[in-house]
Enzyme design. Sequence first.
Site: not given
Length: 351
Positions: A121, A195, A315
């Site tokens: 991420h 998210h 996502e």
Amino acid sequence: MEIKHISHFQNESVSKSFGLMPDKEEILSFELSNKNGMKVQVINYGATVTSLQIPVSNGQLVDVVLGFDTLESYLASYNLSGAPYFGTTVGRYAGRISKGIFKLNDKTYQLNINNNGNTLHGGIVGFGQKVWNVTNITSGDNPSITLSLLSEDLDENFPGELHVDLTYTLTEENELKLEYKATTTEDTVINLTHHSYFNLDGHDGNVLDQTMFIDAEKMLETDSDNIPSGNFTALADHDFDFRTTKECPAIIDNSFVVEPTNNAVAKLYSAKNNLQMSVYTDQPSVHVYVGGKCSDALTGKENIKYHTTSGICFETQNFPDAPNQQHFPNSVLKKGEEYHQKTVYKFETIN
């Protein structure tokens, strides 16, 4: 590159203070609402959705995303052994990059490592931990807010100065639309996603009572660290074949391959509220996550004790580790070109 910052808002109903950063910079919370009573709240820390309230058949509003009541709680969550990334905007690269290494234009880049020897991420300080500028707000029908971020060259060791714009639009059809745009001063890799952990029963519920559909015939094969092998797993006769609607699993952390379509790539349904969320995207994958990052140690909004099945993430993104897999979709944004991504979460009551 320069980002124009809207520093003051005359309409106090649009924004309110959400707290102060350690350097005393004020974080603001913004609310968009439509004529049906649907409301979304966004803070400019991480371009994060903190609340998404949906009107259901009994006239009540149900907050369908997990989150925190205070900025301090969002800041502290990134110090946990597994940050939950509640409602955040993930970048520069969503998902994992193997060993944090990739090659671009015959040069090798070593990113910062933050997940079992890999980069997850975006690295140690991703886009969810940055203060974004609010650069535009519209009101009336289909209100919107645009947040912008300037990620400096070699931020987390990614090449190029990256300029990102994210627009949230709340439509009169009860859709939350996300539109991302980005440009770079040097060739770089990029993969942005949203998210939120969704729960259509409300953020104090349990997603195991809800059903899910995913329009995918294969998913990425991964190793024990959840790094793609480059192969695909066929979903026929697989427990994760959600082309036939099934109950949400207690543990899932997989990237489903979806084809470009005008139809929903995923759906979540709550029989309790007769509420359905449909996910639309132009991305090649939807990564579905339920599991340990939302642990019993977390106390969320309204003093609710969250647990491992409190919410489910959809996502929409490119494939994890695409910079290292030539046959995966392109993840390179070239200088002079524009990254563009659209995702829609649509909510409707099903009688």
